[in-house]
Design an enzyme around this catalytic site. Structure first.
Site, short mmCIF file in Angstrom:
data_model
loop_
_atom_site.label_atom_id
_atom_site.label_comp_id
_atom_site.label_asym_id
_atom_site.label_seq_id
_atom_site.Cartn_x
_atom_site.Cartn_y
_atom_site.Cartn_z
N THR A 192 48.59 79.56 -22.40
CA THR A 192 47.30 79.12 -21.91
C THR A 192 47.11 79.44 -20.43
OG1 THR A 192 47.44 77.27 -23.44
CG2 THR A 192 45.85 77.07 -21.62
N GLY A 236 50.93 72.06 -26.80
CA GLY A 236 49.82 71.15 -26.55
C GLY A 236 49.99 69.76 -27.12
#
Length: 335
Positions: A190, A244
């Site tokens: 990310t 995540g």
């Protein structure tokens, strides 16, 4: 005139808030203090796109959107934007969030066939009463807002998916394929961005294609305000990278900002947040990567990771392409 009782009541209230007021009264940056910081090696390119906005006197919000858009389209990376790897069904879905320091925020999750999820997230923030739109609803809104539908899955990503189908082995690796060179297209994970502009306003953005070969419909931390991103003009901002689910479990970015509110420096806040991950899930922490990056309202920056290998990029009027190694709990990925 304030009475002695009122004075004592105010003092008691400040004490209940953890004595954080002195830290929060620090002066924000001046006109020369604008800066932007991003996760990973490709943050260098994203920062340069954002810096064009900041150097021209633009807002932090416009800057992080510009940087994230660069990552979504100009960069070709298996974990961000148009070159991202698909889920286990061969579907490429994108997640993104954007947040201003005054609390305004927007996000999209499981968005397909739209090139710039970060800009759709900003439209959600500015054009709707909502914070998050997902799936078909997010795509429908994007089209209504003038975004063009287009096939994003690249031949390379499709081939990688078909190769994965031969084994269907789902085992995320720490810092997968990171070679440690700015602009390396095979770099990992990310992109999260934090910026402060010449007026002292802060903003952040986070955009990703998520984990390769994830279950269809899986959503990570990137579009979840407080998990992958959180910004507060009174304190600072934080973003996260890595697996995540761990950020969601710990409301990680919000946690880092709140630790700064209590008086911790950005580096200290990131380290304490990482230590909480270790204390809660000691065995899992040895096989998963989790990384935090933070900046306070004075422009001070800090980072911390579970495992060695996390790098972050800084850009301001003095340095345009600085790339720094983050300290970590574990100094080797072989633990």
């Amino acid at each position: 005139m304030r009475t002695r009782r009122q004075f004592l009541q105010t003092s008691a209230l400040l004490g209940a808030l953890g004595g954080a007021a002195p830290r929060l009264l620090a002066s924000p940056v001046d006109a020369r203090g604008a800066r932007v910081v991003s996760t990973w090696d490709f943050g260098v390119g994203a920062n340069q796109a954002a810096w064009k906005v900041l150097a021209a006197g633009g807002s932090a919000l416009d800057a992080v959107e510009a940087g994230a858009r660069w990552a979504e389209s100009d960069l070709c990376n298996p974990t961000v934007g148009r070159c991202g790897n698909p889920d286990r069904d061969g579907v490429l879905s994108l997640d993104a969030s954007i947040m201003a320091g005054d609390g305004r925020c927007g996000s999209v999750a499981a968005l397909t066939d739209i090139l710039h999820p970060i800009s759709v997230a900003r439209r959600v923030m500015e054009k709707t009463p909502h914070v998050m739109l997902v799936g078909e609803g997010a795509q429908q809104f994007a089209v209504q807002q003038g975004f063009e539908r287009q096939k994003l899955l690249t031949p390379e990503a499709e081939k990688a998916w078909r190769d994965w189908l031969k084994t269907e082995n789902y085992a995320p690796q720490i810092n997968a394929e990171r070679r440690g060179r700015p602009g390396d297209k095979d770099n990992h994970d990310t992109i999260g961005m934090l910026a402060i502009d010449e007026s002292g306003q802060m903003a952040g953005a986070c955009t990703t294609s998520g984990m390769a070969w994830k279950m269809h419909g899986r959503v990570g931390d990137s579009p979840i305000i407080g998990a992958g991103l959180y910004v507060d003009n009174d304190v600072g901002a934080a973003t996260a990278s890595g697996v995540g689910e761990e950020m969601i479990r710990n409301a990680a970015s919000f946690l880092v900002v709140e630790l700064m509110r209590q008086g911790h420096s950005p580096a200290e806040a990131c380290q304490e947040a990482i230590q909480r991950v270790v204390r809660k899930r000691p065995e899992a922490s040895r096989t998963l990567q989790v990384c935090f990056l933070a900046m306070n309202r004075s422009g001070e920056i800090g980072a911390y990771a579970l495992h060695r290998g996390f790098v972050y990029a800084i850009c301001d009027s003095k340095k345009q392409d600085a790339l720094l190694d983050s300290p970590s709990v574990y100094t080797s990925t072989q633990v």
